[in-house]
Every structure is written in C-alpha cells, then in structure tokens.
Enzyme design. Structure first.
Site, mmCIF file in Angstrom:
data_model
loop_
_atom_site.group_PDB
_atom_site.id
_atom_site.type_symbol
_atom_site.label_atom_id
_atom_site.label_comp_id
_atom_site.label_asym_id
_atom_site.label_seq_id
_atom_site.Cartn_x
_atom_site.Cartn_y
_atom_site.Cartn_z
ATOM 1 N N ASP A 31 0.656 -0.717 -0.204
ATOM 2 C CA ASP A 31 -0.259 -0.249 -0.214
ATOM 3 C C ASP A 31 0.464 0.796 -0.261
ATOM 4 O OD1 ASP A 31 -2.269 -2.145 0.003
ATOM 5 O OD2 ASP A 31 -2.671 -1.290 2.288
ATOM 6 N N PHE A 34 2.340 1.933 -3.415
ATOM 7 C CA PHE A 34 1.025 2.346 -4.240
ATOM 8 C C PHE A 34 0.653 3.929 -4.059
ATOM 9 C CE2 PHE A 34 -3.727 2.945 -5.117
ATOM 10 C CZ PHE A 34 -3.690 2.505 -6.763
ATOM 11 N N ASP A 35 0.718 4.205 -3.273
ATOM 12 C CA ASP A 35 0.515 5.755 -2.179
ATOM 13 C C ASP A 35 1.821 6.577 -2.786
ATOM 14 O OD1 ASP A 35 -1.695 4.714 -1.295
ATOM 15 O OD2 ASP A 35 -0.440 4.517 0.643
ATOM 16 N N SER A 80 -36.024 -7.485 -15.501
ATOM 17 C CA SER A 80 -35.435 -7.760 -14.358
ATOM 18 C C SER A 80 -35.942 -9.055 -14.901
ATOM 19 C CB SER A 80 -36.620 -7.113 -12.742
ATOM 20 O OG SER A 80 -37.644 -7.684 -13.278
ATOM 21 N N GLU A 110 -24.949 -18.270 -12.871
ATOM 22 C CA GLU A 110 -24.034 -17.108 -12.864
ATOM 23 C C GLU A 110 -24.246 -16.613 -10.816
ATOM 24 O OE1 GLU A 110 -24.366 -13.564 -14.871
ATOM 25 O OE2 GLU A 110 -24.142 -14.876 -16.796
ATOM 26 N N LYS A 112 -25.978 -14.529 -8.248
ATOM 27 C CA LYS A 112 -27.511 -13.541 -8.225
ATOM 28 C C LYS A 112 -26.775 -12.474 -7.251
ATOM 29 C CE LYS A 112 -31.959 -12.154 -9.260
ATOM 30 N NZ LYS A 112 -32.071 -10.696 -8.190
ATOM 31 N N ASP A 114 -26.497 -9.735 -4.791
ATOM 32 C CA ASP A 114 -27.468 -9.174 -4.281
ATOM 33 C C ASP A 114 -26.634 -7.296 -4.198
ATOM 34 O OD1 ASP A 114 -29.958 -8.465 -3.033
ATOM 35 O OD2 ASP A 114 -29.153 -9.200 -0.982
ATOM 36 N N ARG A 133 -30.445 1.322 -12.843
ATOM 37 C CA ARG A 133 -31.936 0.764 -13.344
ATOM 38 C C ARG A 133 -32.662 1.908 -13.514
ATOM 39 N NH1 ARG A 133 -34.608 -4.581 -11.362
ATOM 40 N NH2 ARG A 133 -36.140 -3.642 -13.461
ATOM 41 N N GLU A 169 -23.668 -5.478 -11.317
ATOM 42 C CA GLU A 169 -24.378 -4.711 -10.455
ATOM 43 C C GLU A 169 -23.093 -4.615 -9.150
ATOM 44 O OE1 GLU A 169 -27.034 -6.433 -10.262
ATOM 45 O OE2 GLU A 169 -28.133 -6.385 -8.156
ATOM 46 N N TYR A 221 -21.762 -8.649 -15.573
ATOM 47 C CA TYR A 221 -22.679 -9.956 -16.066
ATOM 48 C C TYR A 221 -23.555 -10.307 -17.177
ATOM 49 C CZ TYR A 221 -26.130 -7.849 -12.927
ATOM 50 O OH TYR A 221 -26.888 -7.271 -12.709
ATOM 51 N N LYS A 284 -28.696 -18.935 -17.629
ATOM 52 C CA LYS A 284 -28.833 -18.391 -18.954
ATOM 53 C C LYS A 284 -28.550 -18.869 -19.799
ATOM 54 C CE LYS A 284 -26.931 -14.124 -17.075
ATOM 55 N NZ LYS A 284 -26.457 -12.727 -17.162
ATOM 56 N N LYS A 308 -34.649 -18.225 -6.715
ATOM 57 C CA LYS A 308 -33.843 -16.823 -5.581
ATOM 58 C C LYS A 308 -33.529 -18.441 -3.842
ATOM 59 C CE LYS A 308 -35.385 -13.070 -5.355
ATOM 60 N NZ LYS A 308 -35.299 -12.043 -5.278
ATOM 61 N N CYS A 402 -67.974 -5.787 5.200
ATOM 62 C CA CYS A 402 -66.468 -5.378 5.203
ATOM 63 C C CYS A 402 -66.206 -4.339 6.532
ATOM 64 C CB CYS A 402 -67.037 -4.099 4.087
ATOM 65 S SG CYS A 402 -65.838 -2.601 3.647
ATOM 66 N N CYS A 405 -67.159 -0.790 4.935
ATOM 67 C CA CYS A 405 -68.154 0.275 5.345
ATOM 68 C C CYS A 405 -69.624 -1.036 5.926
ATOM 69 C CB CYS A 405 -68.502 0.672 3.535
ATOM 70 S SG CYS A 405 -68.785 -0.732 2.431
ATOM 71 N N CYS A 420 -65.779 -6.449 -1.384
ATOM 72 C CA CYS A 420 -66.506 -5.742 -1.526
ATOM 73 C C CYS A 420 -67.397 -5.300 -2.782
ATOM 74 C CB CYS A 420 -66.089 -5.014 -0.133
ATOM 75 S SG CYS A 420 -67.155 -3.514 0.441
ATOM 76 N N CYS A 426 -67.774 2.830 -0.774
ATOM 77 C CA CYS A 426 -66.816 2.051 0.443
ATOM 78 C C CYS A 426 -65.861 2.734 0.489
ATOM 79 C CB CYS A 426 -66.268 0.877 0.039
ATOM 80 S SG CYS A 426 -65.388 0.039 0.657
HETATM 81 S S1 IVH Z 1 -28.937 -11.131 -15.766
HETATM 82 C C1 IVH Z 1 -32.377 -9.619 -18.935
HETATM 83 N N1 IVH Z 1 -27.413 -11.669 -14.248
HETATM 84 O O1 IVH Z 1 -30.499 -9.285 -10.204
HETATM 85 C C2 IVH Z 1 -30.615 -10.123 -17.880
HETATM 86 N N2 IVH Z 1 -28.638 -9.990 -12.858
HETATM 87 O O2 IVH Z 1 -34.058 -10.129 -11.067
HETATM 88 C C3 IVH Z 1 -31.040 -8.620 -16.578
HETATM 89 N N3 IVH Z 1 -28.383 -9.554 -11.176
HETATM 90 O O3 IVH Z 1 -31.517 -6.209 -12.619
HETATM 91 C C4 IVH Z 1 -29.988 -9.025 -15.932
HETATM 92 N N4 IVH Z 1 -26.342 -10.740 -10.570
HETATM 93 O O4 IVH Z 1 -29.557 -5.810 -10.859
HETATM 94 C C5 IVH Z 1 -28.067 -11.443 -14.483
HETATM 95 N N5 IVH Z 1 -25.838 -12.502 -12.739
HETATM 96 C C6 IVH Z 1 -26.280 -11.688 -12.781
HETATM 97 C C7 IVH Z 1 -27.394 -10.706 -11.931
HETATM 98 C C8 IVH Z 1 -28.333 -10.503 -12.115
HETATM 99 C C9 IVH Z 1 -27.813 -10.242 -9.785
HETATM 100 C C10 IVH Z 1 -29.398 -8.488 -10.709
HETATM 101 C C11 IVH Z 1 -30.271 -7.587 -11.298
HETATM 102 C C12 IVH Z 1 -31.175 -7.467 -11.732
HETATM 103 C C13 IVH Z 1 -31.935 -8.402 -11.584
HETATM 104 C C14 IVH Z 1 -32.965 -9.695 -11.764
#
Ligand code: IVH
Length: 663
Positions: A31, A34-35, A80, A110, A112, A114, A133, A169, A221, A284, A308, A402, A405, A420, A426
């Site tokens: 470090d 680098f600095d 999404s 891949e 996902k 968060d 987004r 992400e 990704y 995918k 998920k 209800c 009402c 209702c 109402c």
């Molecule tokens: S692909 C059309 N790949 O999850 C393709 N999304 O519910 C769309 N995300 O909006 C995205 N890891 O923010 C893709 N390996 C991954 C991901 C990923 C996280 C998020 C992304 C997207 C949401 C989809």
C-alpha cells in the site's frame, strides 16, 4: 523521461496495480508503494494542468460534487428476471425453452449478486457513462460516483469493441459493510440496515469523496450491443475479463438442467462463505442467437431466469389480525406483529394473503408465527410455531362484512379473495381508485395527493373519477390547508391531465390486469377507446401479449353500465381517448395483415423485422391462429409452430420473400 511520459507511465502503472489488487485479488506492491506512486502522479498533474485527464487514476479519489443526477434513456431497457424457487420450476423453465428450440444448447450459471444494478458504456475503451436502472427505461447518470469504484477500470486494455454497453451489480462486501457500520457506531450514528440498500443509496450521494468511502465494488455479467465479440454469452464474459473488467470466477457453463440444479444446490450452502451477499442464482441460455430467438415477454427475457434462495425467517408474536380494503374491493388480511428485525429492517406488519392461507396454516391471534421476506417487499407470515400456542387460543373466523362500509363480502367461485362489491360507496375503494388515477404513471396530476383526495371525498366534492373535472377553485378555497396557490395548482394539474396520452388514461382507469404495458399494447392496437369498447374476447386475444385473463377482464369492464357512463363523462371533459397519430408508415403493403415472426434471421434482427411490419401497415401477433396472414419464418423455427401453421393453412414466408414483398 519528460513530465508527459512520466505521467503516462504512472497512470498505466497505477491502473495495473488497481486491477491486480481489486480485480485479481493479487497485489503486486505494498500500500505504501502504491500511495507513493499516486502522490507522484497527483503532484505531476497539478504541476502540468495541460495533461489533465478525467479518467486518470487520480480521479478515482473523488472530490467532485454532483448537484443533481441527469435522467438518461437506456439504449436497451433494463429488465428484471422472472423468479423460480424450486427444482420443479427450473425444470419447467427448461421444458419451456425446449418447446421453442429444437437444437442442443447450453446454460450459463451465475451468482445473483445482491446489490444495485448498473449499466456502463465504454467508448474507445474509456468509461463514458454509468446509469442506474431507474424505472427500466431511463436511469440516473451516476458516472462520477461510479468512477470512484476501485476495481472498476476507467480505461480498458486489449482488443475491445469501439463501443459497447455492459451491465452488472454494484455491491459492498460483507467485510466492508461491517467496517462501515463500525465507523457509524463510533460516530454514534444509526448503523446501515443492509449492504444492498447501502450500495444503492451510496450511488445517489452528491459528494464523490463520500461515495469513495463507501467501498463500493462491481461485478459485470451482461454485455450488450450490436458488435458482441462472440455468439456465446460465456465467451463474451471471458473477453470482458481480458479487458480488465471484473467478472466473477464462479460463473460456469452447464450442459443441461441437471448441471444447473447441481450448481444451485452447491451455492445454496456455499453462499455463506462468499465475501459478499447473493440472493440466488441466474441461469441464462449461452448462445446469443438463441437468446434472440427466445426473445422477451412484456417483462422478462425468456432466455434467462433467476433461482431465489429461501429467504431469511424470524419468529414473533401475532398480536392482531386486521383487514385492508384495496381499490378493487379486494380484502387483504394483515398480521399486526410484535416488532422484529428481519433482513435489516424492523417488521411490524405482514400479509396473510387471504382466508384460505389463514385456514391452511391455522393462523390465530396470539400465535408465535414465522415471518419471511420473499421476493416481494411486504413480508409474509409463512407458518405457526404450534408448540408455543396458547391453550385457550381460538381459530380465526374470516370477516363476513367489509370493515369499512359493513357491506357483506362476496367471494367468486374459484377466486381466493373476498371482495366488498360496494365500490361506489366504500371509502377506501373510492380513495384507492382516485389514488391510482392521479398516480405518476397514470394521469400524473400535480398538486393532488391521497390526503387531499380523502378530504375532497369527505366533503362530498368528488365520488366518481369524472367529478375531478368538475372541481372549481371556489370549491377548494374553503377547505382546510387549501390556499390560493395550492388551489390554483390543483386546478391547473387537473386541466393539464386532459392532455395525457390515451395509453396512460387507459392504465389510469384501473381495469383489472391492465397494467402499464398492457395498456400500451391495447392503445397501440385499437387506437381509440371506441374500437376497444367494441372489441370482444376473441379479438382481444389476437393482440400481442394479451391472454385469457386480461381479455376477460377488459370485456367485463366495458360491459358494465357504470363504466360506460364514466367513459362518456370523461369524453365530454375532452380527455384523450384517441392515440396520438402514429408516425407515418412507409407503405401500406401489409395493411390488414396479422403476421407472426419466428426463428432466426440473417439480414435483420427479429425486432427490426417487427418494426418493418408495423411501418408497412401490418400487425405483429404472437401466436398462430386461423386469422394469421402468414408466418415470417427464419431458421430454427420450432417444429410445433410449423405444424400449427400447416394445420391452419397459414403460409410460411422466408426473410427474402418478405423483403421482396415490402420493397
Ligand atoms: S442478468 C436481461 N445476471 O438481478 C438480463 N442479473 O432480477 C437481466 N442480478 O436487474 C439481468 N446478478 O440487478 C443478471 N448474474 C446476474 C445478476 C443479475 C444480479 C440482478 C440485476 C437484475 C436482477 C434481475
């Protein structure tokens, strides 16, 4: 070496060290070293301002203050993914694809991540733009903030395309998140709730120096554009990696759905050892031609899906069950809970969905219940800890009337919800309908919010949507909190809503299942409310993306007298019930023709062909019926589609024949 040469050398060196440290996780220098290099470069740049460069590694330190973020249209919408939660649903995904594609294909698995999604544009190897987004069609320009991300190169290396977009992400690692919260606690400030919210909040901060201190990281990704280096998503990611961008090493190619399921099961437990949080797996189709052939539904790609992981659960006491009335009259039972911390936020209320769900889980007031945060933002009660149940507890009797009402509730056969039906009188239904009507994506009426609506309803000034257009300033002025200016604002807001385009007015009417996208499709197809009102069930099914459920709901809406009266009144107030004139067509050679596009093409993409059809007066329809004029058939068209076309006597037209037809 003169100053310019030394500056260039230092920039390259520092970029190389950034890449080794933050992307490859393999530091080449200390470090301290680098600095020292960074300080030398900063001094040289200060002494030689003529060599200033916005993308120099010194710019990553921050120091820019952004007043407001520009909203920019996405070149490609940021969609999404549809979710799956178990093996069976993954199998269904595989079956659906195999029905549409009859050649062998591979999957890419891949993590996902968060975090907060981001779309980056590189031009000539330089980071040009970073967009959030947003609503999927337009996002905020957060380029200056993204530039501070240590592992994200501002300049690429190797053989990259001249211009491309790449999505990924932005996240904060578990370790950095802990560090941030320790700093917060030290300063006696409220800690952050979770890494995801902190990452997305940080992207919207105005001082880039502060953003830099949030230790954001970024995984890429999804590469998009017309000039992708290969026809395989996996190989494209390998290329992306070679240009210095960060792609996770956990991404894997799988030959079939069994391979996918194994990958999912492995990460279901291994995820806890990752340095960052993930909430699932993304699957995918590898081949990009096949991705194009599979295309998109109105919301999601058909070629990808997410799996998920089971959400985090906690248990707490259910103090009371109350009931909420929505704008459609649907009754939702709500669990009022002893406040409890779940996935970083305090939860006090959770949905109980409907009477069946309460009966199935035998949920009772006073029970200790399990609460979970699933895909939806509202948490839900998923079970009861029976061992802890009070001996004297009583089963729950779902309300019969209800809560607002007092009208007796009604449950249609086959429907899970109680309703209702007193929609005219109402209160929450009346207010809910107004609230939907004036919403930003609907009529966007300035100066009007739920509180004012409640007040206007209470004062008997409005009860039906069309009453809004009868409001006058003198009605408003005597009301509480209504001054000269706010009354003017409201009246002006109502007046300008008359110009809102037909598609948004159609959405604003609140027809069941007619969301923004469906309203757009219907408005484009029928162009006027009169045409739409004259349509019938079969006719509606021919519109792209419209299925049984929507068609039935539209027919039922326009068959009700009260709705016909409403439309008539709104027409008399001059609201736009006619779609704005579409851009002039190139020709009417395809006038009156209903065309299905299927397969892979050589000269145009499927989307371009669909646009050509419309520009020549034709209509795109999604499924083959006896009313289809012809199928524009490319290569790899599925055999079931071919059979269907044959059985209805619908001709197949090749890309070449099609081009001849329209030229
Ligand atoms: S692909 C059309 N790949 O999850 C393709 N999304 O519910 C769309 N995300 O909006 C995205 N890891 O923010 C893709 N390996 C991954 C991901 C990923 C996280 C998020 C992304 C997207 C949401 C989809």
């Amino acid at each position: 070496m003169n100053s310019k040469e030394r500056i260039d050398f230092l920039r390259k060196e520092l970029e190389r060290h950034n890449h080794s440290y933050y992307v490859l996780d393999n530091p080449l220098v200390s470090d301290f070293e680098f600095d020292k290099l960074m300080l030398e470069l900063t001094n040289l740049e200060d002494e030689n301002p003529e060599f200033k460069d916005d993308l120099s590694p010194t710019q990553k330190v921050g120091g820019v203050v952004v007043d407001s973020f520009k909203t920019v249209d996405h070149k490609y919408p940021m969609l999404s993914l549809s979710n799956t939660y178990n093996e069976e649903e993954l199998q269904d995904f595989d079956d659906r694809i195999k029905k549409l594609i009859d050649i062998p294909f591979q999957y890419v698995c891949e993590l996902k991540f968060d975090g907060a999604s981001i779309s980056l544009t590189y031009v000539n190897g330089k980071l040009q733009q970073a967009l959030t987004r947003g609503d999927g069609t337009k996002g905020d320009d957060v380029t200056e903030n993204v530039k501070t991300i240590r592992g994200l190169p501002l300049n690429l290396k190797g053989n990259y395309p001249k211009e491309f977009e790449i999505r990924g992400e932005i996240l904060i690692t578990k370790k950095d998140f802990k560090k941030l919260n320790e700093q917060k606690i030290e300063k006696k400030e409220k800690p952050f709730s979770n890494p995801r919210n902190t990452a997305s909040g940080s992207l919207k901060m105005h001082d880039t120096k502060e953003v830099r201190n949030r230790f954001l990281d970024c995984f890429l990704y999804h590469m998009l554009g017309e000039n992708l280096p290969t026809k395989e998503h996996f190989s494209n990611l390998e290329k992306v990696k070679s240009w210095g961008l960060k792609v996770s090493d956990t991404t894997e190619l799988k030959p079939d759905i069994i391979g996918v399921i194994n990958y999912v099961n492995y990460w279901d437990t291994a995820r806890y050892d990752l340095p960052f949080e993930i909430d699932g797996i993304v699957i995918k189709v590898n081949n990009t031609d096949l991705q194009e052939e599979l295309g998109f539904t109105s919301k999601f790609p058909r070629w990808a899906i997410s799996y998920k992981f089971k959400a985090e659960q906690v248990s707490t006491k259910l103090n009371q069950i109350t009931y909420q009335v929505g704008r459609t009259g649907a009754i939702t039972p709500v669990a009022n809970l002893e406040p409890v911390l779940l996935a970083g936020t305090t939860v006090k209320r959770a949905s109980l969905h409907n009477a069946d769900q309460i009966a199935k889980l035998d949920i009772r007031e006073g029970d200790i219940v399990f609460v979970e945060k699933g895909g939806e933002i509202i948490p839900k009660v998923v079970g009861v800890e029976l061992k802890k149940r009070d001996l004297f507890s009583q089963p729950t009797n779902f309300i019969t009337h209800c809560p607002e009402c007092k009208t007796e509730l009604f449950r249609r056969e086959g429907d899970v919800k109680h309703y209702c039906l007193n929609s005219e009188n109402c209160n929450p239904q009346i207010v809910g309908k107004f609230d939907h009507f004036i919403g930003r994506k609907a009529m966007d009426i300035d100066g009007l919010g739920v509180e004012t609506i409640e007040l206007l309803v209470k004062e008997n000034l409005i009860s039906n949507i069309s009453d809004l257009y009868l409001l006058k300033k003198e009605h408003l002025l005597p009301l509480e909190r209504m001054a000269e200016k706010s009354s003017d604002n409201l009246i002006n807001g109502i007046e300008s809503s008359k110009k809102i385009p037909f598609e948004r007015l159609l959405f604003a009417l609140g027809i069941r299942f007619v969301g923004e996208t469906v309203a757009k499709k219907l408005a484009n197809h029928y162009t006027t409310i009169d045409n739409l009102m004259e349509s019938n069930f079969e006719n509606l099914l021919e519109v792209e993306e419209i299925g049984d459920k929507i068609a039935e709901s539209v027919v039922s809406y326009f068959s009700q007298e009260k709705n016909k009266v409403l439309i008539e009144k709104l027409k008399n107030h001059n609201l736009s019930f006619v779609a704005e004139e579409k851009k002039k067509n190139i020709s009417d050679k395809l006038e009156g023709m209903a065309i299905v596009v299927s397969g892979v093409f050589t000269q145009y993409s499927r989307n371009e062909l669909k646009q050509l059809i419309e520009k020549h007066g034709g209509k795109n329809v999604s499924s083959i019926s006896k009313k289809t004029t012809f199928v524009l058939a490319g290569e790899n068209m599925g055999p079931s589609k071919k059979e269907k076309a044959e059985s209805f006597g619908v001709p197949l037209v090749s890309e070449e024949e099609f081009i001849n037809k329209i030229s």
